[in-house]
Design a protein around this motif. Structure first.
Motif, PDB file in Angstrom:
ATOM      1  N   VAL A 120     -55.349 -11.397 -14.908  1.00 41.34           N
ATOM      2  CA  VAL A 120     -54.243 -11.966 -14.130  1.00 41.34           C
ATOM      3  C   VAL A 120     -53.530 -10.872 -13.335  1.00 41.34           C
ATOM      4  O   VAL A 120     -53.619  -9.692 -13.665  1.00 41.34           O
ATOM      5  N   SER A 121     -52.806 -11.284 -12.296  1.00 42.83           N
ATOM      6  CA  SER A 121     -52.025 -10.332 -11.514  1.00 42.83           C
ATOM      7  C   SER A 121     -50.636 -10.168 -12.127  1.00 42.83           C
ATOM      8  O   SER A 121     -50.165 -11.017 -12.895  1.00 42.83           O
ATOM      9  N   SER A 122     -49.964  -9.079 -11.763  1.00 46.50           N
ATOM     10  CA  SER A 122     -48.596  -8.870 -12.248  1.00 46.50           C
ATOM     11  C   SER A 122     -47.677  -9.974 -11.733  1.00 46.50           C
ATOM     12  O   SER A 122     -46.746 -10.399 -12.429  1.00 46.50           O
ATOM     13  N   ALA A 123     -47.946 -10.469 -10.513  1.00 43.84           N
ATOM     14  CA  ALA A 123     -47.139 -11.555  -9.946  1.00 43.84           C
ATOM     15  C   ALA A 123     -47.329 -12.854 -10.742  1.00 43.84           C
ATOM     16  O   ALA A 123     -46.376 -13.620 -10.933  1.00 43.84           O
ATOM     17  N   GLU A 124     -48.549 -13.088 -11.230  1.00 45.46           N
ATOM     18  CA  GLU A 124     -48.795 -14.287 -12.042  1.00 45.46           C
ATOM     19  C   GLU A 124     -48.058 -14.201 -13.373  1.00 45.46           C
ATOM     20  O   GLU A 124     -47.529 -15.203 -13.874  1.00 45.46           O
ATOM     21  N   ILE A 125     -48.006 -13.010 -13.951  1.00 41.75           N
ATOM     22  CA  ILE A 125     -47.248 -12.820 -15.190  1.00 41.75           C
ATOM     23  C   ILE A 125     -45.769 -13.091 -14.932  1.00 41.75           C
ATOM     24  O   ILE A 125     -45.097 -13.806 -15.691  1.00 41.75           O
ATOM     25  N   ALA A 126     -45.240 -12.513 -13.855  1.00 40.58           N
ATOM     26  CA  ALA A 126     -43.824 -12.710 -13.503  1.00 40.58           C
ATOM     27  C   ALA A 126     -43.512 -14.180 -13.251  1.00 40.58           C
ATOM     28  O   ALA A 126     -42.460 -14.685 -13.670  1.00 40.58           O
ATOM     29  N   THR A 127     -44.425 -14.879 -12.571  1.00 45.15           N
ATOM     30  CA  THR A 127     -44.216 -16.305 -12.286  1.00 45.15           C
ATOM     31  C   THR A 127     -44.162 -17.118 -13.573  1.00 45.15           C
ATOM     32  O   THR A 127     -43.332 -18.022 -13.716  1.00 45.15           O
ATOM     33  N   ASN A 131     -40.943 -20.241 -17.361  1.00 40.59           N
ATOM     34  CA  ASN A 131     -40.837 -20.614 -18.772  1.00 40.59           C
ATOM     35  C   ASN A 131     -39.704 -19.924 -19.527  1.00 40.59           C
ATOM     36  O   ASN A 131     -39.325 -20.380 -20.612  1.00 40.59           O
ATOM     37  N   TYR A 132     -39.156 -18.866 -18.942  1.00 41.77           N
ATOM     38  CA  TYR A 132     -38.050 -18.145 -19.579  1.00 41.77           C
ATOM     39  C   TYR A 132     -36.971 -17.846 -18.537  1.00 41.77           C
ATOM     40  O   TYR A 132     -36.683 -16.675 -18.239  1.00 41.77           O
ATOM     41  N   PRO A 133     -36.373 -18.883 -17.938  1.00 38.04           N
ATOM     42  CA  PRO A 133     -35.409 -18.676 -16.849  1.00 38.04           C
ATOM     43  C   PRO A 133     -34.184 -17.862 -17.267  1.00 38.04           C
ATOM     44  O   PRO A 133     -33.509 -17.275 -16.411  1.00 38.04           O
ATOM     45  N   LYS A 157     -51.043 -17.906 -21.724  1.00 37.25           N
ATOM     46  CA  LYS A 157     -49.752 -18.432 -22.186  1.00 37.25           C
ATOM     47  C   LYS A 157     -49.448 -17.957 -23.604  1.00 37.25           C
ATOM     48  O   LYS A 157     -48.333 -17.498 -23.909  1.00 37.25           O
ATOM     49  N   MET A 158     -50.424 -18.049 -24.489  1.00 37.32           N
ATOM     50  CA  MET A 158     -50.213 -17.671 -25.886  1.00 37.32           C
ATOM     51  C   MET A 158     -49.935 -16.177 -26.022  1.00 37.32           C
ATOM     52  O   MET A 158     -49.099 -15.747 -26.822  1.00 37.32           O
ATOM     53  N   ILE A 159     -50.631 -15.373 -25.224  1.00 40.25           N
ATOM     54  CA  ILE A 159     -50.419 -13.922 -25.268  1.00 40.25           C
ATOM     55  C   ILE A 159     -49.002 -13.582 -24.816  1.00 40.25           C
ATOM     56  O   ILE A 159     -48.269 -12.837 -25.484  1.00 40.25           O
ATOM     57  N   LEU A 160     -48.580 -14.149 -23.671  1.00 41.19           N
ATOM     58  CA  LEU A 160     -47.259 -13.838 -23.129  1.00 41.19           C
ATOM     59  C   LEU A 160     -46.153 -14.360 -24.041  1.00 41.19           C
ATOM     60  O   LEU A 160     -45.144 -13.674 -24.266  1.00 41.19           O
ATOM     61  N   ASP A 161     -46.318 -15.565 -24.562  1.00 40.78           N
ATOM     62  CA  ASP A 161     -45.319 -16.120 -25.484  1.00 40.78           C
ATOM     63  C   ASP A 161     -45.171 -15.252 -26.729  1.00 40.78           C
ATOM     64  O   ASP A 161     -44.060 -15.006 -27.204  1.00 40.78           O
TER      65      ASP A 161
END
Length: 341
Positions: free
Chosen positions: A273-280, A285-287, A322-326
């Motif tokens: 994934v791109s860094s922008a996709e992670i940020a998005t 999901n975490y406003p 999603k699971m990794i970032l969460d």
């Protein structure tokens, strides 16, 4: 399980982020584990490992340092499988080596020699890094179209978002992996060598603090310039960011141990994934964190993650992006105190 859990295995670098989780999983599976630490007087690290379930019965700790790799011989003695998870990150100025690259290569060589000398080790499994698998073209004209096992980082190039420390890390991981693999290419009495070039590793941790790799994952939430530059460096080096969960990483290591026969180089990442996709993802999901707009804009590359070698052997990843970032956020909240809620 495909083998007897009476086997002894050795984890070189057993107190780190990946190493400690790997020791935990090996103990859970019933193996006897020899684990090395740089300093057995480090109460925090020793206590962490000794507190693991079944550690009292099946975990033996050894003091050994990559800067004095002959120390590993005793830990490796009598083991059937060796996991080389350790890597030098800070140079010991008083050593015989001029930098961490020399130390990493010498360590890889010495550990492989100890495996051969033991007469018992069947397979050496090295925790490599995707920083050694850049699809950048040797002539500096940009990226190739695919990231897979034949990609080797061209060390003659200068890399965007780099500095002396990051360049040294790339050099050390690339050259140490090549050194380890060379032992599998020789007629050397049956030692099989596997390298697992892992992506950025996220998820939970046994460590009492937020690991450096999880800190890189959440750098767009903490606004840490140092960690964010590491995220961007990885993106500029590998095209996008290969990511993988700590559970999947350790499962992959054990999978490569339990196979009747396996050797060679494998990339280990479940998403690209791109860094922008992670940020998005974080923004949506975490406003509560209010992601900065500049994080949402970045390079959009059409490079494809083409590595399927591990899955072709039968390995299955359990964790999606999603699971990794969460899990990174969950881990940081658990470890980070009141400043990361």
């Amino acid at each position: 399980m495909s083998m007897s859990t009476s086997y002894k295995v050795c984890v070189i670098g057993g107190a780190g982020y990946i190493g400690s989780w790997l020791v935990k999983q090996l103990l859970e599976k019933g193996y006897t584990v020899h684990a090395t630490l740089r300093n057995l007087d480090d109460v925090t690290k020793v206590s962490l490992l000794k507190s693991l379930p079944d550690a009292d019965a099946r975990l033996v700790l050894f003091e050994a340092d990559i800067y004095n790799p002959i120390e590993y011989e005793h830990a490796i003695e009598g083991c059937e499988f060796v996991f080389h998870v350790a890597t030098p990150l800070q140079h010991n100025e008083n050593s015989q080596y001029k930098n961490i690259t020399e130390a990493a290569i010498a360590g890889a060589k010495s550990i492989a020699e100890c495996c051969l000398k033991s007469g018992t080790v069947k397979r050496l499994i090295y925790t490599a890094s995707v920083v050694a698998a850049s699809p950048l073209k040797e002539d500096g004209s940009g990226f190739g179209n695919v990231v897979e096992e034949t990609c080797w980082t061209p060390l003659s190039l200068s890399f965007a978002c780099s500095n002396a420390y990051r360049k040294a890390y790339v050099d050390s991981k690339t050259l140490a992996e090549r050194e380890i693999l060379s032992y599998g290419n020789q007629k050397n009495g049956g030692l099989e060598v596997v390298t697992l070039a892992c992506g950025l590793v996220g998820g939970d941790a046994l460590l009492p603090f937020t690991s450096s790799s999880v800190a890189v994952f959440i750098s767009q939430l903490t606004n840490s310039a140092t960690e964010y530059q590491l995220l961007r460096f990885l993106e500029e080096l590998v095209g996008k960011i290969p990511i993988v969960h700590i559970d999947d990483v350790c499962d992959a290591h054990i999978f490569c141990m339990e196979k009747p026969s396996i050797s060679g180089r494998f990339l280990c990442a479940s998403s690209y994934v791109s860094s922008a996709e992670i940020a998005t993802y974080f923004q949506q999901n975490y406003p509560i964190f209010q992601v900065k707009p500049e994080y949402l804009d970045g390079p959009k590359r059409e490079i494809v993650w083409g590595s399927t070698k591990l899955e072709e052997k039968g390995f299955e990843y359990k964790y999606c992006t999603k699971m990794i970032l969460d899990d990174c956020i969950r881990c940081a909240r658990k470890r980070g105190g009141t400043d990361f809620q």
